[in-house]
Design a protein around this motif. Structure first.
Motif, PDB file in Angstrom:
ATOM      1  N   SER A 282       0.868  -1.175   0.000  1.00 34.79           N
ATOM      2  CA  SER A 282       0.000   0.000   0.000  1.00 34.79           C
ATOM      3  C   SER A 282       0.904   1.224   0.000  1.00 34.79           C
ATOM      4  CB  SER A 282      -0.917  -0.005   1.238  1.00 34.79           C
ATOM      5  OG  SER A 282      -0.148   0.176   2.418  1.00 34.79           O
ATOM      6  N   ASN A 283       0.313   2.391   0.120  1.00 37.69           N
ATOM      7  CA  ASN A 283       1.120   3.616   0.136  1.00 37.69           C
ATOM      8  C   ASN A 283       2.015   3.707   1.358  1.00 37.69           C
ATOM      9  OD1 ASN A 283       0.003   4.484  -2.266  1.00 37.69           O
ATOM     10  ND2 ASN A 283      -1.660   5.614  -1.256  1.00 37.69           N
ATOM     11  N   ALA A 284       1.720   2.939   2.393  1.00 37.03           N
ATOM     12  CA  ALA A 284       2.488   3.041   3.629  1.00 37.03           C
ATOM     13  C   ALA A 284       3.085   1.709   4.054  1.00 37.03           C
ATOM     14  CB  ALA A 284       1.607   3.595   4.748  1.00 37.03           C
ATOM     15  N   ALA A 285       3.150   0.738   3.160  1.00 37.03           N
ATOM     16  CA  ALA A 285       3.678  -0.573   3.534  1.00 37.03           C
ATOM     17  C   ALA A 285       4.463  -1.168   2.358  1.00 37.03           C
ATOM     18  CB  ALA A 285       2.549  -1.519   3.939  1.00 37.03           C
ATOM     19  N   VAL A 286       5.637  -1.684   2.670  1.00 38.12           N
ATOM     20  CA  VAL A 286       6.499  -2.308   1.667  1.00 38.12           C
ATOM     21  C   VAL A 286       6.902  -3.687   2.174  1.00 38.12           C
ATOM     22  CG1 VAL A 286       8.698  -2.199   0.426  1.00 38.12           C
ATOM     23  CG2 VAL A 286       7.384  -0.097   0.853  1.00 38.12           C
ATOM     24  N   SER A 287       6.730  -4.692   1.340  1.00 38.19           N
ATOM     25  CA  SER A 287       7.181  -6.037   1.673  1.00 38.19           C
ATOM     26  C   SER A 287       8.475  -6.309   0.902  1.00 38.19           C
ATOM     27  CB  SER A 287       6.131  -7.087   1.290  1.00 38.19           C
ATOM     28  OG  SER A 287       4.973  -6.939   2.087  1.00 38.19           O
ATOM     29  N   VAL A 288       9.525  -6.665   1.636  1.00 36.15           N
ATOM     30  CA  VAL A 288      10.814  -6.984   1.031  1.00 36.15           C
ATOM     31  C   VAL A 288      10.999  -8.496   1.096  1.00 36.15           C
ATOM     32  CG1 VAL A 288      13.307  -6.651   1.116  1.00 36.15           C
ATOM     33  CG2 VAL A 288      11.777  -4.757   1.700  1.00 36.15           C
ATOM     34  N   TYR A 289      11.142  -9.128  -0.056  1.00 36.45           N
ATOM     35  CA  TYR A 289      11.356 -10.573  -0.133  1.00 36.45           C
ATOM     36  C   TYR A 289      12.841 -10.831  -0.357  1.00 36.45           C
ATOM     37  CZ  TYR A 289       6.303 -10.924  -0.494  1.00 36.45           C
ATOM     38  OH  TYR A 289       4.954 -10.845  -0.237  1.00 36.45           O
ATOM     39  N   VAL A 290      13.405 -11.726   0.444  1.00 32.60           N
ATOM     40  CA  VAL A 290      14.849 -11.958   0.423  1.00 32.60           C
ATOM     41  C   VAL A 290      15.126 -13.450   0.272  1.00 32.60           C
ATOM     42  CG1 VAL A 290      15.443  -9.930   1.790  1.00 32.60           C
ATOM     43  CG2 VAL A 290      14.860 -12.066   2.956  1.00 32.60           C
ATOM     44  N   ILE A 291      16.337 -13.746  -0.165  1.00 36.89           N
ATOM     45  CA  ILE A 291      16.800 -15.124  -0.260  1.00 36.89           C
ATOM     46  C   ILE A 291      18.293 -15.130   0.024  1.00 36.89           C
ATOM     47  CG2 ILE A 291      17.438 -15.199  -2.699  1.00 36.89           C
ATOM     48  CD1 ILE A 291      15.345 -17.860  -0.861  1.00 36.89           C
ATOM     49  N   GLY A 292      18.770 -16.228   0.626  1.00 33.62           N
ATOM     50  CA  GLY A 292      20.174 -16.336   0.970  1.00 33.62           C
ATOM     51  C   GLY A 292      20.996 -16.979  -0.126  1.00 33.62           C
ATOM     52  N   PRO A 293      22.284 -17.210   0.129  1.00 32.54           N
ATOM     53  CA  PRO A 293      23.150 -17.851  -0.859  1.00 32.54           C
ATOM     54  C   PRO A 293      22.615 -19.233  -1.243  1.00 32.54           C
ATOM     55  CG  PRO A 293      24.429 -16.952   0.965  1.00 32.54           C
ATOM     56  CD  PRO A 293      22.991 -16.865   1.365  1.00 32.54           C
ATOM     57  N   ASN A 294      22.769 -19.552  -2.513  1.00 36.34           N
ATOM     58  CA  ASN A 294      22.322 -20.848  -3.034  1.00 36.34           C
ATOM     59  C   ASN A 294      20.846 -21.090  -2.758  1.00 36.34           C
ATOM     60  OD1 ASN A 294      25.023 -21.490  -3.830  1.00 36.34           O
ATOM     61  ND2 ASN A 294      25.464 -22.038  -1.711  1.00 36.34           N
ATOM     62  N   TYR A 295      20.063 -20.012  -2.790  1.00 39.57           N
ATOM     63  CA  TYR A 295      18.617 -20.079  -2.570  1.00 39.57           C
ATOM     64  C   TYR A 295      18.274 -20.607  -1.179  1.00 39.57           C
ATOM     65  CZ  TYR A 295      18.236 -19.422  -7.634  1.00 39.57           C
ATOM     66  OH  TYR A 295      18.325 -18.923  -8.919  1.00 39.57           O
ATOM     67  N   THR A 296      19.126 -20.338  -0.201  1.00 45.95           N
ATOM     68  CA  THR A 296      18.853 -20.761   1.173  1.00 45.95           C
ATOM     69  C   THR A 296      17.911 -19.767   1.850  1.00 45.95           C
ATOM     70  OG1 THR A 296      21.057 -21.724   1.322  1.00 45.95           O
ATOM     71  CG2 THR A 296      19.877 -21.360   3.388  1.00 45.95           C
ATOM     72  N   PRO A 297      16.791 -20.201   2.433  1.00 48.45           N
ATOM     73  CA  PRO A 297      15.913 -19.267   3.147  1.00 48.45           C
ATOM     74  C   PRO A 297      16.628 -18.649   4.346  1.00 48.45           C
ATOM     75  CG  PRO A 297      14.789 -21.352   2.702  1.00 48.45           C
ATOM     76  CD  PRO A 297      16.240 -21.569   2.392  1.00 48.45           C
ATOM     77  N   LEU A 298      16.350 -17.405   4.615  1.00 44.36           N
ATOM     78  CA  LEU A 298      16.951 -16.720   5.758  1.00 44.36           C
ATOM     79  C   LEU A 298      16.195 -17.070   7.028  1.00 44.36           C
ATOM     80  CD1 LEU A 298      18.401 -15.169   3.490  1.00 44.36           C
ATOM     81  CD2 LEU A 298      18.092 -13.087   4.840  1.00 44.36           C
TER      82      LEU A 298
END
Length: 509
Positions: free
Chosen positions: A359-375
């Motif tokens: 929304s105008n006041a919310a940002v979702s940041v999607y991340v991934i670790g090395p070799n597609y490892t979940p953080l």
């Protein structure tokens, strides 16, 4: 006589042996018209060829120096790291796997026994490493005496081994502080020179675990690690640590202007851990024994260890080339969505990121670790804590792991039809095709929101040596019906990864 007014045409792009030789002989034709011999035995030709050979070598090194000056063309790890440092980007280092191990007493343990932090446990012998994988406990635990039912006690373990066998007692920072003893490895003795460099004996060293202690014989003083000496004062007791092109890690000190110089005669020692990498990721029950036997204590059976996860290799040069400019571009502020994703790359352990406006006041940041490892949750909290203060006023940042979407090519009943040329071994061609397709889904090649094109897969397979023709009947996401061959579209928070491939080959040997 030579014409002094003759114009000599010089091709400045011809900088190899043949080019130099041709240019020199052409010039000789103008200035020495009476010299017409071009025999390899002629002394003049010999001199031309010697100078052409030297010019070829000089040109090679000039090109190499120029290439190493730019991020896109640099090939030496030290060059890529230096350019990334200039851009203010810190590449992520190898990460050790971790999990938990349960210990239990044997019937001979009649009294509780303390297992100190740093106790090493091992897996079975690993053929690919020619050694077992070592892990170390992170806390002191007390194993109770033997009773029935047999009790167990669990503790967190981290892959790797701490180096150093000689104990050094640190000078306490305050008169009331307790003395601390650290096992260290001797690196050498300070000569009092500027910018001294000492080598760590073991590799691969986990650079974020390196501690440097200066020992005067009666006690030690611990110095502080720094990223560089740029803003250091002459009295700052700091050091830097880096890994050279051969994979050897070094500790460096200041020059007395930026960073202090260790006093002459001081013993330079270090404590650090070696390890890190994907090889430490092991399934539950893989840890089978203590590295050094402790009477009355064993790994609890059955399955005395959890899954070992989180191990990752150091950031590759290709990923550094892609991520360093992105991190530099943000200049420490988040204005548009791309800024939010690029800022997340500055957090250790984040290999790729994508920001989505909720929304105008919310940002979702999607991340991934090395070799597609979940953080882990802790790492995601670190990303949020770093990005939130740099975001626009009123914007709320949430961090999630990206979603991996396996892509299946071919099916069990409708595999890829592959024609192999007559001179090629069918089995080798199928293996090469599988590897090439798998490489097309490697980190850095695809990322968040990537589109997987059918024509791209056709091109990869068709360009594999030994392939005559190919027909793909199925290419689909794992979560959709396994039919059709349309291009694969991924959402902004999804990353396409290699799933299953089924190949039916004909022809060849």
């Amino acid at each position: 006589m030579a014409d002094d007014n003759a114009v000599t045409q010089i091709d400045y792009t011809s900088r190899d042996y043949v080019g130099y030789r041709t240019s020199l002989l052409n010039y000789a034709t103008q200035v020495l018209p009476t010299w017409t011999s071009r025999s390899p035995a002629d002394f003049g030709v010999l001199m031309v060829e010697i100078f052409s050979y030297l010019g070829d070598i000089v040109s090679f090194y000039q090109d190499r120096i120029q290439d190493e000056s730019f991020l896109a063309t640099a090939t030496l790890p030290s060059s890529v790291m230096a350019i990334a440092q200039q851009l203010g980007y810190v590449p992520y280092t190898a990460q050790p796997a971790q999990g938990s191990v349960a210990f239990s007493p044997t019937s001979s343990l009649t009294a509780p026994t303390v297992l100190p932090a740093g106790t090493q446990v091992i897996t079975a012998f690993q053929q690919n490493l020619d050694a077992p994988v070592f892990y170390e406990t992170q806390d002191d635990i007390t194993v109770p005496a033997y009773t029935t039912p047999v009790p167990t006690v669990a503790v967190t373990v981290v892959e790797g081994r701490t180096q150093g066998s000689r104990p050094v007692t640190l000078y306490p920072p305050t008169p009331t502080s307790a003395a601390v003893t650290v096992n260290v490895e001797d690196l050498g003795v300070s000569s009092g020179a500027q910018s001294q460099d000492f080598t760590l004996a073991k590799t691969p060293a986990l650079l974020d675990t390196v501690r440097v202690i200066l020992d005067d014989g009666t006690g030690g003083t611990e110095w502080t690690v720094a990223t560089d000496f740029l803003l250091a004062l002459p009295t700052d007791q700091i050091f830097t640590v880096y890994t050279d092109n051969a994979g050897t890690s070094h500790v460096t000190f200041g020059d007395g202007i930026n960073g202090a110089i260790p006093a002459t005669g001081m013993k330079v020692t270090a404590s650090y851990r070696i390890g890190g990498g994907t090889y430490g990721n092991m399934p539950a029950g893989s840890i089978v024994d203590l590295a050094a036997a402790v009477p009355g204590i064993q790994i609890a059976a059955p399955g005395g260890s959890s899954d070992m996860t989180g191990g990752a290799d150091a950031e590759s040069l290709d990923q550094i080339r892609a991520n360093a400019p992105r991190a530099f571009r943000t200049q420490g502020r988040a204005v548009n969505l791309q800024d939010y994703a690029d800022l997340a790359l500055n957090v250790q352990g984040v290999a790729d990121a994508m920001a989505v406006g909720v929304s105008n006041a919310a940002v979702s940041v999607y991340v991934i670790g090395p070799n597609y490892t979940p953080l882990s949750e802790f790492q995601r909290d670190q990303v949020a804590a770093y990005v939130q203060p740099l975001s626009l006023a009123g914007a709320v940042v949430s961090v999630f792991n990206g979603t991996l979407v396996p892509i299946n090519i071919g099916g069990q009943t409708t595999p890829i039809q592959l024609g192999v040329l007559q001179r090629y071994r069918r089995q080798n061609v199928v293996l090469a095709v599988t590897q090439n397709v798998q490489n097309a889904f490697a980190p850095g090649i695809v990322g968040f929101g990537s589109r997987v094109s059918l024509s791209q897969i056709y091109e990869i397979i068709q360009s594999t040596p030994g392939v005559d023709w190919v027909q793909i009947n199925i290419m689909a996401r794992y979560d959709l019906p396994q039919s059709g061959t349309a291009d694969i579209l991924c959402r902004d928070w999804e990353i396409p990864v290699f799933g299953n491939i089924y190949i039916a080959a004909s022809g060849g040997v």
